[in-house]
Design a protein around this motif. Structure first.
Motif, short mmCIF file in Angstrom:
data_model
loop_
_atom_site.label_atom_id
_atom_site.label_comp_id
_atom_site.label_asym_id
_atom_site.label_seq_id
_atom_site.Cartn_x
_atom_site.Cartn_y
_atom_site.Cartn_z
N LEU A 198 0.82 -1.20 0.00
CA LEU A 198 0.00 0.00 0.00
C LEU A 198 0.86 1.26 0.00
O LEU A 198 2.00 1.24 0.49
CB LEU A 198 -0.91 0.02 1.23
CG LEU A 198 -1.80 -1.19 1.45
CD1 LEU A 198 -2.60 -1.03 2.74
CD2 LEU A 198 -2.74 -1.41 0.27
N GLY A 199 0.30 2.34 -0.52
CA GLY A 199 0.94 3.64 -0.41
C GLY A 199 0.67 4.23 0.97
O GLY A 199 -0.08 3.66 1.78
N SER A 200 1.24 5.38 1.25
CA SER A 200 1.09 6.00 2.56
C SER A 200 -0.35 6.37 2.87
O SER A 200 -0.73 6.53 4.04
CB SER A 200 1.97 7.25 2.65
OG SER A 200 1.65 8.16 1.61
N ASP A 201 -1.19 6.49 1.82
CA ASP A 201 -2.59 6.85 2.04
C ASP A 201 -3.49 5.64 2.21
O ASP A 201 -4.72 5.77 2.31
CB ASP A 201 -3.11 7.70 0.86
CG ASP A 201 -2.97 6.98 -0.48
OD1 ASP A 201 -2.43 5.84 -0.51
OD2 ASP A 201 -3.37 7.56 -1.51
N GLY A 202 -2.88 4.44 2.25
CA GLY A 202 -3.66 3.23 2.45
C GLY A 202 -4.21 2.61 1.18
O GLY A 202 -4.80 1.54 1.22
N ALA A 203 -4.02 3.28 0.05
CA ALA A 203 -4.46 2.73 -1.24
C ALA A 203 -3.36 1.87 -1.83
O ALA A 203 -2.19 1.98 -1.47
CB ALA A 203 -4.82 3.86 -2.19
N ARG A 204 -3.75 0.99 -2.74
CA ARG A 204 -2.76 0.13 -3.37
C ARG A 204 -1.68 0.97 -4.05
O ARG A 204 -1.98 1.96 -4.72
CB ARG A 204 -3.44 -0.78 -4.40
CG ARG A 204 -2.48 -1.77 -5.02
CD ARG A 204 -3.22 -2.86 -5.74
NE ARG A 204 -2.28 -3.87 -6.20
CZ ARG A 204 -2.63 -5.10 -6.52
NH1 ARG A 204 -3.87 -5.48 -6.43
NH2 ARG A 204 -1.73 -5.96 -6.94
N LEU A 205 -0.42 0.56 -3.88
CA LEU A 205 0.70 1.31 -4.43
C LEU A 205 0.56 1.45 -5.93
O LEU A 205 0.34 0.47 -6.65
CB LEU A 205 2.01 0.61 -4.09
CG LEU A 205 3.30 1.39 -4.33
CD1 LEU A 205 3.38 2.58 -3.36
CD2 LEU A 205 4.52 0.49 -4.15
N SER A 206 0.68 2.68 -6.43
CA SER A 206 0.53 2.94 -7.86
C SER A 206 1.42 4.10 -8.26
O SER A 206 2.15 4.66 -7.44
CB SER A 206 -0.93 3.28 -8.18
OG SER A 206 -1.31 4.48 -7.53
N THR A 265 8.86 5.67 2.13
CA THR A 265 10.05 6.16 1.45
C THR A 265 11.12 6.62 2.44
O THR A 265 12.32 6.44 2.19
CB THR A 265 9.69 7.32 0.50
OG1 THR A 265 8.70 6.87 -0.42
CG2 THR A 265 10.90 7.78 -0.28
N GLU A 266 10.70 7.21 3.56
CA GLU A 266 11.67 7.67 4.55
C GLU A 266 12.47 6.50 5.13
O GLU A 266 13.67 6.61 5.37
CB GLU A 266 10.96 8.44 5.67
CG GLU A 266 10.45 9.81 5.24
CD GLU A 266 11.56 10.70 4.73
OE1 GLU A 266 12.61 10.79 5.40
OE2 GLU A 266 11.39 11.33 3.66
N LYS A 267 11.79 5.39 5.35
CA LYS A 267 12.48 4.21 5.89
C LYS A 267 13.48 3.66 4.86
O LYS A 267 14.61 3.28 5.20
CB LYS A 267 11.45 3.13 6.25
CG LYS A 267 12.02 1.89 6.90
CD LYS A 267 12.65 2.20 8.25
CE LYS A 267 13.11 0.96 8.96
NZ LYS A 267 11.99 0.08 9.39
N LEU A 268 13.07 3.66 3.61
CA LEU A 268 13.98 3.22 2.54
C LEU A 268 15.19 4.14 2.45
O LEU A 268 16.33 3.67 2.28
CB LEU A 268 13.25 3.17 1.21
CG LEU A 268 14.10 2.90 -0.03
CD1 LEU A 268 14.83 1.57 0.08
CD2 LEU A 268 13.24 2.93 -1.29
N LEU A 269 14.98 5.44 2.58
CA LEU A 269 16.08 6.40 2.51
C LEU A 269 17.06 6.17 3.66
O LEU A 269 18.28 6.22 3.47
CB LEU A 269 15.52 7.82 2.55
CG LEU A 269 16.50 8.96 2.25
CD1 LEU A 269 17.05 8.83 0.84
CD2 LEU A 269 15.80 10.31 2.44
#
Length: 467
Positions: free
Chosen positions: A230-238, A299-303
């Protein structure tokens, strides 16, 4: 039992993050169990499949280091085999020709929805005795109407689906081309795939595919359906969530190992450990430990993770990846300091390789302007004289080493009764155009004697013109 897994993307776009995680989990499972990992390109959608997408998938797999043992195999090369299996299913009574028109199917579904029934094919042509002439026909699989399909899912646990909930799906279109659920079954059967690891958006396909395999008398592989990302907004990553293409992360300055480490933790854990080497991933990975619930891409965790890898990886390895980014700036990395030295100098402050390349570019090429804020703060009254004295002392140096250069700067500051910053900062701006860089001794060492002297002369002239 010899383990065989596969990653089977459709070449209708780039290799995205969800696909990369599926590939990683399939690769890890095969490596852990001494098995074989297959790359299969499912390119039967002739209208949407492109060679550009195939190249993007292969490029992404190579960059991530997910080497495959077999393949890449292309489904478009196997059409004769698919036709053979369709004929076999027709001959043994497990498939039939359907002559229903598009209008008839739409009317059927409209009536079902009006009656608040689940829309599906009603089996109208299932037991036809007479076959209409001159009408287009498709081939449908004759799905069992009684009993259940039980999926012992290695991630989600047992899933039970009643056969009466499954309609007779199309396995060959009117033009004779096979459909996804037929081709994937034939390939998994022929390639002796033992474990199908894929996204949980395929759960609806699995009972249908299991029924086809059983009709063919083929072994049914183990299935593991991975939860979505999911994206940060809870929707499927797109696409709207930003970089979802694997190669976009390369372009943005991430190391492949950092991305793999992040992906393996999207839905899987091993205690509280956050950072894993590839060998540790292989050793610890178990499908049974994959979370059932969806994961959120952060993304912050990945960074943060990327910065850990930049700081702690072999500098020579980081330098190999940095070279590409330096090249993207139109710079030949051989025309300046060794990239490994650049990594050692910059890795504490740079979270991505893009940052590192941008911060280090002026060690290789001349800059065309000075940072305005840096000039205002550091090119003040008397800074020209300071730079002139530094130039004279540097010009006499025979050993261009960091400790020697540092002593020159420190000694001049002492002689002039100035703080170290009042000497080092104007010097930093003079040689790099900015007030931010590694330690002044490291900066001068990386830059080299000729560039340092040339840029100090240039700065002295610049300061004269300011006044």
């Amino acid at each position: 039992m010899s383990i065989t897994t596969r990653f089977a993307p459709s070449p209708t776009g780039y290799l995205h993050i969800g696909g990369a995680r599926t590939a990683l989990f399939s690769w890890l499972y095969a490596r852990k169990h001494g098995g074989s990992f297959i790359l299969r390109i499912e390119d039967t959608d002739l209208e949407r499949s492109t060679q550009e997408s195939v190249n993007a998938i292969l490029e992404g797999m190579t960059w991530l280091g997910l080497e495959y043992d077999q393949g890449p195999f292309y489904q478009t090369h196997h059409f004769d085999r698919y036709k053979e299996i369709i004929r076999q299913l027709l001959d043994q009574g497990d498939a039939y020709y359907c002559y229903c028109t598009k209008e008839e199917l739409e009317s059927m579904r409209a009536e079902q929805m009006a009656n608040k029934e689940k829309p599906r094919y009603n089996g109208k042509c299932r037991d036809l005795k007479e076959h209409p002439q001159g009408r287009e026909r498709v081939v449908r699989f004759k799905n069992p109407t009684e009993g259940v399909v039980t999926i012992p899912d290695l991630v989600k646990g047992e899933i039970v689906v009643a056969n009466k909930e499954l309609d007779d799906l199309i396995i060959a279109r009117a033009d004779g081309s096979p459909t996804y659920n037929l081709t994937v079954v034939v390939d998994d059967m022929d390639m002796k795939v033992t474990h199908v690891i894929r996204g949980d958006d395929h759960i609806n396909n699995t009972p249908r595919q299991m029924n086809i395999l059983q009709a063919l008398g083929a072994p049914v592989p183990h299935y593991a359906h991975l939860p979505m990302i999911l994206g940060s907004d809870g929707a499927r990553l797109s696409k709207r969530h930003g970089a979802v293409s694997v190669m976009q992360f390369r372009d943005d300055g991430y190391l492949p190992e950092a991305l793999l480490n992040y992906l393996v933790r999207l839905g899987w854990s091993y205690g509280d450990q956050e950072i894993f080497s590839i060998d540790e991933m292989v050793e610890y990975f178990r499908l049974e430990d994959v979370n059932v619930s969806a994961s959120t891409f952060n993304t912050e965790k990945l960074l943060w993770l990327n910065h850990q890898y930049i700081m702690n990886s072999d500098p020579a390895h980081v330098a190999r990846h940095l070279s590409w980014h330096i090249g993207q700036l139109g710079i030949d990395p051989s025309e300046g300091p060794a990239l490994m030295d650049m990594v050692l100098a910059q890795r504490e402050r740079c979270k991505t390789l893009v940052d590192m390349a941008a911060a280090g570019q002026y060690f290789y090429i001349d800059f065309d302007h000075y940072d305005e804020k840096a000039v205002k703060k550091n090119f003040t009254q008397g800074s020209g004289e300071v730079l002139a004295k530094l130039y004279d002392r540097f010009a006499e140096v025979t050993s261009w080493e960091g400790d020697v250069l540092h002593q020159i700067v420190a000694k001049l500051a002492e002689d002039l009764g100035l703080g170290m910053g009042k000497v080092a900062q104007p010097l930093r701006v003079a040689v790099l155009g900015t007030s931010v860089s590694p330690g002044i001794d490291i900066t001068l060492k990386l830059l080299g004697r000729e560039k340092t002297l040339s840029r100090i002369r240039r700065a002295i002239e610049f300061i004269k013109n300011l006044n």
